[in-house]
Motif scaffolding. Structure first.
Motif, PDB file in Angstrom:
ATOM      1  N   SER A   7     -10.901  -0.752   8.070  1.00 44.91           N
ATOM      2  CA  SER A   7     -10.086  -1.438   7.366  1.00 44.91           C
ATOM      3  C   SER A   7     -10.238  -1.367   6.256  1.00 44.91           C
ATOM      4  CB  SER A   7      -9.812  -2.727   8.133  1.00 44.91           C
ATOM      5  OG  SER A   7     -11.325  -3.296   8.175  1.00 44.91           O
ATOM      6  N   ASN A   8     -11.312  -1.001   4.837  1.00 51.13           N
ATOM      7  CA  ASN A   8     -10.971  -1.434   3.930  1.00 51.13           C
ATOM      8  C   ASN A   8     -11.160   0.333   3.572  1.00 51.13           C
ATOM      9  OD1 ASN A   8     -11.442  -3.286   3.763  1.00 51.13           O
ATOM     10  ND2 ASN A   8     -13.963  -3.635   4.360  1.00 51.13           N
ATOM     11  N   ILE A   9     -10.306   1.374   3.853  1.00 51.78           N
ATOM     12  CA  ILE A   9      -9.820   2.381   3.304  1.00 51.78           C
ATOM     13  C   ILE A   9      -8.816   2.660   2.306  1.00 51.78           C
ATOM     14  CG2 ILE A   9     -10.058   4.954   3.377  1.00 51.78           C
ATOM     15  CD1 ILE A   9     -12.877   3.616   4.673  1.00 51.78           C
ATOM     16  N   ASN A  30       9.291  11.343   0.953  1.00 54.07           N
ATOM     17  CA  ASN A  30       9.855  10.350   2.301  1.00 54.07           C
ATOM     18  C   ASN A  30       9.575   8.735   2.068  1.00 54.07           C
ATOM     19  OD1 ASN A  30      10.682   9.330   4.467  1.00 54.07           O
ATOM     20  ND2 ASN A  30       9.538   9.946   6.284  1.00 54.07           N
ATOM     21  N   GLU A  31      10.079   7.681   1.062  1.00 46.92           N
ATOM     22  CA  GLU A  31      10.005   6.359   0.754  1.00 46.92           C
ATOM     23  C   GLU A  31       9.209   5.849   1.160  1.00 46.92           C
ATOM     24  OE1 GLU A  31      13.531   4.465   1.655  1.00 46.92           O
ATOM     25  OE2 GLU A  31      14.942   6.560   0.479  1.00 46.92           O
ATOM     26  N   GLY A  32       8.116   6.088   1.011  1.00 44.99           N
ATOM     27  CA  GLY A  32       7.135   5.417   0.584  1.00 44.99           C
ATOM     28  C   GLY A  32       5.638   6.021   2.394  1.00 44.99           C
ATOM     29  N   HIS A  33       5.809   7.071   2.412  1.00 44.42           N
ATOM     30  CA  HIS A  33       4.877   8.126   3.295  1.00 44.42           C
ATOM     31  C   HIS A  33       4.301   9.106   2.553  1.00 44.42           C
ATOM     32  CE1 HIS A  33       7.066   5.603   5.928  1.00 44.42           C
ATOM     33  NE2 HIS A  33       5.952   4.832   6.764  1.00 44.42           N
ATOM     34  N   HIS A  50       2.952   2.931   0.537  1.00 43.53           N
ATOM     35  CA  HIS A  50       2.997   1.098   0.126  1.00 43.53           C
ATOM     36  C   HIS A  50       1.638  -0.146   0.559  1.00 43.53           C
ATOM     37  CE1 HIS A  50       5.832   1.379   3.022  1.00 43.53           C
ATOM     38  NE2 HIS A  50       5.830   0.303   3.879  1.00 43.53           N
ATOM     39  N   ILE A  51       1.531   0.649   1.520  1.00 45.36           N
ATOM     40  CA  ILE A  51       0.074  -0.674   2.340  1.00 45.36           C
ATOM     41  C   ILE A  51      -1.173  -0.182   1.597  1.00 45.36           C
ATOM     42  CG2 ILE A  51      -0.847  -1.647   4.378  1.00 45.36           C
ATOM     43  CD1 ILE A  51       2.266  -1.239   5.744  1.00 45.36           C
ATOM     44  N   ASP A  52      -1.969  -1.113   0.944  1.00 48.14           N
ATOM     45  CA  ASP A  52      -2.775  -0.200   0.561  1.00 48.14           C
ATOM     46  C   ASP A  52      -4.020  -2.102   0.561  1.00 48.14           C
ATOM     47  OD1 ASP A  52      -5.409   1.426  -0.882  1.00 48.14           O
ATOM     48  OD2 ASP A  52      -4.644   0.641  -2.439  1.00 48.14           O
ATOM     49  N   PRO A  53      -5.452  -1.641   2.004  1.00 49.93           N
ATOM     50  CA  PRO A  53      -6.020  -0.379   2.278  1.00 49.93           C
ATOM     51  C   PRO A  53      -4.918   0.035   3.137  1.00 49.93           C
ATOM     52  CG  PRO A  53      -7.306  -2.607   2.484  1.00 49.93           C
ATOM     53  CD  PRO A  53      -6.435  -2.366   1.481  1.00 49.93           C
TER      54      PRO A  53
END
Length: 87
Positions: A7-9, A30-33, A50-53
């Motif tokens: 979950s921390n990658i 593809n807008e965020g992928h 747009h989700i990190d990690p």
């Protein structure tokens, strides 16, 4: 014992791993992928940028699509961290 929580990658680390495996980014418009492919896999590797990690279930699903074990990923990840800490 060092353990790696999937979950921390970060996105950057996962991209480095995909490049290490020989995957090629085929689409990132593809807008965020991001979409990655590799000869021999049946499904593309897709994750949100747009989700990190990256969420753990996405990392696990993509490792399964790549036929890469969690242990193999962990060994690569820890090896990369050791090399990075010596510089």
């Amino acid at each position: 014992m060092n353990t790696v929580r999937l979950s921390n990658i970060s996105i950057a680390e996962f991209e480095q791993f995909l490049e290490y495996l020989g995957c090629i980014r085929v689409d990132n418009g593809n807008e965020g992928h991001e979409k990655w492919m590799k000869p021999g896999i049946t499904r593309p590797i897709i994750f949100q940028t747009h989700i990190d990690p990256i969420p753990e279930f996405i990392v696990r699903n993509n490792l399964r699509n790549l036929c890469v074990s969690r242990k193999a990923f962990t060994e690569w990840y820890l090896g990369k961290k050791k090399k990075g800490s010596k510089q």
